[in-house]
Write an enzyme that holds these catalytic residues in place. Structure first.
Site, PDB file in Angstrom:
ATOM      1  N   SER A  39       0.834  -1.215   0.000  1.00  8.74           N
ATOM      2  CA  SER A  39       0.000   0.000   0.000  1.00  8.74           C
ATOM      3  C   SER A  39       0.865   1.259   0.000  1.00  8.74           C
ATOM      4  O   SER A  39       0.469   2.303  -0.514  1.00  8.74           O
ATOM      5  CB  SER A  39      -0.959   0.007   1.197  1.00  8.74           C
ATOM      6  OG  SER A  39      -0.222  -0.101   2.395  1.00  8.74           O
ATOM      7  N   VAL A  58      -5.500  -3.957 -21.050  1.00  7.20           N
ATOM      8  CA  VAL A  58      -6.640  -3.484 -20.262  1.00  7.20           C
ATOM      9  C   VAL A  58      -7.256  -4.582 -19.386  1.00  7.20           C
ATOM     10  O   VAL A  58      -8.210  -4.331 -18.663  1.00  7.20           O
ATOM     11  CB  VAL A  58      -7.731  -2.821 -21.159  1.00  7.20           C
ATOM     12  CG1 VAL A  58      -7.149  -1.658 -21.920  1.00  7.20           C
ATOM     13  CG2 VAL A  58      -8.398  -3.818 -22.097  1.00  7.20           C
ATOM     14  N   GLN A 101      -8.646   4.996 -24.216  1.00  3.73           N
ATOM     15  CA  GLN A 101      -8.164   4.453 -25.492  1.00  3.73           C
ATOM     16  C   GLN A 101      -8.875   5.110 -26.667  1.00  3.73           C
ATOM     17  O   GLN A 101     -10.074   5.403 -26.607  1.00  3.73           O
ATOM     18  CB  GLN A 101      -8.415   2.933 -25.520  1.00  3.73           C
ATOM     19  CG  GLN A 101      -7.958   2.269 -26.802  1.00  3.73           C
ATOM     20  CD  GLN A 101      -7.907   0.757 -26.696  1.00  3.73           C
ATOM     21  OE1 GLN A 101      -8.443   0.175 -25.744  1.00  3.73           O
ATOM     22  NE2 GLN A 101      -7.292   0.107 -27.659  1.00  3.73           N
ATOM     23  N   ARG A 124     -15.167   4.014 -32.655  1.00  3.45           N
ATOM     24  CA  ARG A 124     -16.508   4.510 -32.989  1.00  3.45           C
ATOM     25  C   ARG A 124     -16.423   5.962 -33.421  1.00  3.45           C
ATOM     26  O   ARG A 124     -16.977   6.364 -34.420  1.00  3.45           O
ATOM     27  CB  ARG A 124     -17.439   4.463 -31.757  1.00  3.45           C
ATOM     28  CG  ARG A 124     -17.887   3.101 -31.363  1.00  3.45           C
ATOM     29  CD  ARG A 124     -18.944   3.217 -30.260  1.00  3.45           C
ATOM     30  NE  ARG A 124     -20.237   3.629 -30.770  1.00  3.45           N
ATOM     31  CZ  ARG A 124     -21.178   4.225 -30.030  1.00  3.45           C
ATOM     32  NH1 ARG A 124     -20.957   4.510 -28.765  1.00  3.45           N
ATOM     33  NH2 ARG A 124     -22.334   4.553 -30.571  1.00  3.45           N
ATOM     34  N   ASN A 140      -0.487   3.324 -10.428  1.00  5.77           N
ATOM     35  CA  ASN A 140       0.346   3.562  -9.247  1.00  5.77           C
ATOM     36  C   ASN A 140       1.542   2.604  -9.284  1.00  5.77           C
ATOM     37  O   ASN A 140       1.566   1.653 -10.086  1.00  5.77           O
ATOM     38  CB  ASN A 140      -0.472   3.487  -7.947  1.00  5.77           C
ATOM     39  CG  ASN A 140      -1.016   2.104  -7.645  1.00  5.77           C
ATOM     40  OD1 ASN A 140      -0.291   1.116  -7.735  1.00  5.77           O
ATOM     41  ND2 ASN A 140      -2.294   2.032  -7.286  1.00  5.77           N
ATOM     42  N   ARG A 191       4.605  -8.928 -17.395  1.00  5.94           N
ATOM     43  CA  ARG A 191       4.781  -8.614 -18.821  1.00  5.94           C
ATOM     44  C   ARG A 191       6.232  -8.525 -19.262  1.00  5.94           C
ATOM     45  O   ARG A 191       6.502  -8.518 -20.458  1.00  5.94           O
ATOM     46  CB  ARG A 191       4.036  -7.313 -19.165  1.00  5.94           C
ATOM     47  CG  ARG A 191       2.562  -7.290 -18.765  1.00  5.94           C
ATOM     48  CD  ARG A 191       1.769  -8.398 -19.419  1.00  5.94           C
ATOM     49  NE  ARG A 191       0.333  -8.327 -19.095  1.00  5.94           N
ATOM     50  CZ  ARG A 191      -0.581  -9.137 -19.577  1.00  5.94           C
ATOM     51  NH1 ARG A 191      -0.242 -10.114 -20.400  1.00  5.94           N
ATOM     52  NH2 ARG A 191      -1.853  -9.007 -19.234  1.00  5.94           N
TER      53      ARG A 191
HETATM   54  C1  LIG Z   1       1.796 -14.791 -19.902  1.00  7.46           C
HETATM   55  C2  LIG Z   1       0.320 -14.494 -19.736  1.00  7.46           C
HETATM   56  C3  LIG Z   1      -0.619 -15.274 -20.391  1.00  7.46           C
HETATM   57  C4  LIG Z   1      -1.985 -14.993 -20.243  1.00  7.46           C
HETATM   58  N1  LIG Z   1      -2.896 -15.781 -20.906  1.00  7.46           N
HETATM   59  C5  LIG Z   1      -4.209 -15.536 -20.780  1.00  7.46           C
HETATM   60  C6  LIG Z   1      -5.193 -16.331 -21.463  1.00  7.46           C
HETATM   61  O1  LIG Z   1      -4.852 -17.257 -22.179  1.00  7.46           O
HETATM   62  N2  LIG Z   1      -6.504 -16.021 -21.313  1.00  7.46           N
HETATM   63  C7  LIG Z   1      -6.914 -14.997 -20.514  1.00  7.46           C
HETATM   64  O2  LIG Z   1      -8.112 -14.774 -20.396  1.00  7.46           O
HETATM   65  N3  LIG Z   1      -6.022 -14.228 -19.864  1.00  7.46           N
HETATM   66  C8  LIG Z   1      -4.693 -14.457 -19.981  1.00  7.46           C
HETATM   67  N4  LIG Z   1      -3.792 -13.672 -19.314  1.00  7.46           N
HETATM   68  C9  LIG Z   1      -4.295 -12.548 -18.490  1.00  7.46           C
HETATM   69  C10 LIG Z   1      -4.281 -12.883 -17.001  1.00  7.46           C
HETATM   70  O3  LIG Z   1      -5.100 -13.986 -16.709  1.00  7.46           O
HETATM   71  C11 LIG Z   1      -4.752 -11.670 -16.179  1.00  7.46           C
HETATM   72  O4  LIG Z   1      -6.098 -11.382 -16.490  1.00  7.46           O
HETATM   73  C12 LIG Z   1      -3.950 -10.429 -16.443  1.00  7.46           C
HETATM   74  O5  LIG Z   1      -2.571 -10.715 -16.453  1.00  7.46           O
HETATM   75  C13 LIG Z   1      -4.268  -9.365 -15.383  1.00  7.46           C
HETATM   76  O6  LIG Z   1      -3.517  -9.664 -14.223  1.00  7.46           O
HETATM   77  P1  LIG Z   1      -4.147  -9.733 -12.766  1.00  7.46           P
HETATM   78  O7  LIG Z   1      -5.235 -10.737 -12.696  1.00  7.46           O
HETATM   79  O8  LIG Z   1      -3.009  -9.911 -11.840  1.00  7.46           O
HETATM   80  O9  LIG Z   1      -4.906  -8.365 -12.636  1.00  7.46           O
HETATM   81  P2  LIG Z   1      -4.554  -6.900 -12.026  1.00  7.46           P
HETATM   82  O10 LIG Z   1      -5.700  -6.082 -12.277  1.00  7.46           O
HETATM   83  O11 LIG Z   1      -3.226  -6.486 -12.576  1.00  7.46           O
HETATM   84  O12 LIG Z   1      -4.542  -7.191 -10.499  1.00  7.46           O
HETATM   85  C14 LIG Z   1      -3.442  -7.068  -9.657  1.00  7.46           C
HETATM   86  C15 LIG Z   1      -3.668  -7.970  -8.482  1.00  7.46           C
HETATM   87  O13 LIG Z   1      -4.727  -7.445  -7.690  1.00  7.46           O
HETATM   88  C16 LIG Z   1      -5.497  -8.521  -7.166  1.00  7.46           C
HETATM   89  N5  LIG Z   1      -6.855  -8.442  -7.710  1.00  7.46           N
HETATM   90  C17 LIG Z   1      -7.267  -7.697  -8.787  1.00  7.46           C
HETATM   91  N6  LIG Z   1      -8.589  -7.837  -8.957  1.00  7.46           N
HETATM   92  C18 LIG Z   1      -9.012  -8.689  -8.003  1.00  7.46           C
HETATM   93  C19 LIG Z   1     -10.267  -9.232  -7.682  1.00  7.46           C
HETATM   94  N7  LIG Z   1     -11.369  -8.957  -8.378  1.00  7.46           N
HETATM   95  N8  LIG Z   1     -10.348 -10.078  -6.646  1.00  7.46           N
HETATM   96  C20 LIG Z   1      -9.252 -10.393  -5.911  1.00  7.46           C
HETATM   97  N9  LIG Z   1      -8.024  -9.916  -6.165  1.00  7.46           N
HETATM   98  C21 LIG Z   1      -7.910  -9.074  -7.199  1.00  7.46           C
HETATM   99  C22 LIG Z   1      -4.805  -9.809  -7.587  1.00  7.46           C
HETATM  100  O14 LIG Z   1      -3.880 -10.189  -6.599  1.00  7.46           O
HETATM  101  C23 LIG Z   1      -4.081  -9.398  -8.837  1.00  7.46           C
HETATM  102  O15 LIG Z   1      -2.966 -10.214  -9.155  1.00  7.46           O
HETATM  103  C24 LIG Z   1      -2.423 -13.922 -19.430  1.00  7.46           C
HETATM  104  C25 LIG Z   1      -1.465 -13.129 -18.788  1.00  7.46           C
HETATM  105  C26 LIG Z   1      -0.116 -13.405 -18.924  1.00  7.46           C
HETATM  106  C27 LIG Z   1       0.887 -12.523 -18.207  1.00  7.46           C
END
Ligand SMILES: Cc1cc2nc3c(=O)[nH]c(=O)nc-3n(C[C@H](O)[C@H](O)[C@H](O)COP(=O)(O)OP(=O)(O)OC[C@H]3O[C@@H](n4cnc5c(N)ncnc54)[C@H](O)[C@@H]3O)c2cc1C
Length: 285
Positions: free
Chosen positions: A89, A112, A122, A126, A193, A204
């Site tokens: 935090s 996104v 973005q 449209r 942030n 990434r």
């Molecule tokens: C190499 C790679 C391959 C991927 N392949 C696919 C694929 O095939 N199909 C697909 O659909 N997606 C894919 N993704 C996307 C992936 O599943 C995530 O949706 C994306 O990387 C966003 O990351 P995040 O979930 O950590 O979200 P962020 O929004 O970056 O969240 C950061 C962190 O906050 C917490 N958090 C955020 N929201 C919540 C919530 N609602 N509840 C609880 N905790 C939360 C979690 O700890 C999370 O890790 C891929 C990503 C990578 C890096």
């Protein structure tokens, strides 16, 4: 149409570093500049960290940090320890805004997906009626058999041409855009942030990430380094902070940055077994 066979990609090879080719994309740090980062960002994070352990009020801690009454090296040391301990935090108090341009819709769709601590705006397909939409050419196609590359380019050109014809025939841009390929370039503004930026970079910059988004985060890391080598040093593939790789696709350790967790646990189990055979238990300290 027949084409020369393109050699199958070796699935276990590290993807080529996308930084080696000019992809026509940009990531520019719009805010803050180096002066603001130098003067306020480290003191702000320091204030957030120090408030937890101090009788002083936050405004007093902040003033002392900004005035240099608290050694900047001491500020960085505390911040480093807090980040490495995962007390995230404290680094949500500072934000970075990037202008991102020339990336494909394939990339933006991935970008996104990040939800926590990040905001996007973005370019609209449209409200913008494109006169000359441009597209991204993946390196694998740039280096592919020329016939295959030509077919790809013809297909893309055909889509864009049909878009133009549809718009000219009065089809609204919001409908004509359905023919755009994933390769179509787009622009975004992203504000994040520091906690979210470290998290996104961890995913990434990993060699398992798709090449285009990996390149974007290399550019983003470069931008942060130019305003703060200290803060930039936290942007790294997630395995660097973890100390091991947790990607299923890297069990063979073809990416050598860190050992795979299965091998780390395997080595630990072997060590524990050897210790037991010698009549001792391994300390779990
Ligand atoms: C190499 C790679 C391959 C991927 N392949 C696919 C694929 O095939 N199909 C697909 O659909 N997606 C894919 N993704 C996307 C992936 O599943 C995530 O949706 C994306 O990387 C966003 O990351 P995040 O979930 O950590 O979200 P962020 O929004 O970056 O969240 C950061 C962190 O906050 C917490 N958090 C955020 N929201 C919540 C919530 N609602 N509840 C609880 N905790 C939360 C979690 O700890 C999370 O890790 C891929 C990503 C990578 C890096």
């Amino acid at each position: 149409m027949t084409t020369e066979a393109t050699p199958a990609r070796d699935k276990t090879a590290i993807p080529k570093n996308p930084g080696r080719r000019e992809l026509g994309m940009k990531a520019t740090l719009l805010f803050p500049d180096r002066d603001i980062v130098d003067r306020f960002y480290v003191p702000l994070i320091y204030t957030a960290c120090r408030t937890c352990y101090s009788e002083l009020e936050p405004d007093e801690i902040f003033r002392r940090a900004v005035d240099g009454r608290i050694d900047p090296a001491k500020q960085q040391k505390l911040i480093q320890g807090v980040i490495e301990s995962g007390h995230g935090s404290t680094i949500e108090h500072i934000v970075f805004t990037f202008g991102i341009s020339g990336v494909s819709r394939t990339l933006s769709h991935q970008l996104v997906r990040h939800r926590a601590g990040v905001a996007f705006d973005q370019q609209s397909q449209r409200y913008v009626t494109f006169k000359g939409a441009s597209t991204m050419l993946p390196t694998s196609l740039a280096e592919a058999d020329p016939t295959l590359r030509e077919r790809y380019e013809d297909q893309i050109a055909g889509s864009l041409e049909l878009y133009g014809e549809m718009v000219a025939a009065g089809i609204p841009g919001e409908d004509a855009r359905f023919v755009f390929p994933n390769a179509t370039r787009t622009n975004l503004v992203m504000t994040t942030n520091l906690r979210a930026l470290i998290h996104m970079s961890g995913l990434r910059l990993c060699t398992m990430a798709q090449w285009e988004i990996r390149r974007l985060f290399q550019l983003i890391r470069h931008e942060i380094f130019t305003v703060s080598p200290f803060l930039g040093s936290f942007l790294a593939p997630k395995c660097v902070a973890l100390g091991y790789c947790d990607e299923m696709g890297n069990r063979d350790e073809h990416c050598p940055i860190r050992p795979h967790k299965d091998n780390v646990l395997g080595a630990w189990a072997d060590k524990a077994k050897a210790a037991r055979a010698a009549g001792r238990e391994l300390s779990v300290r």
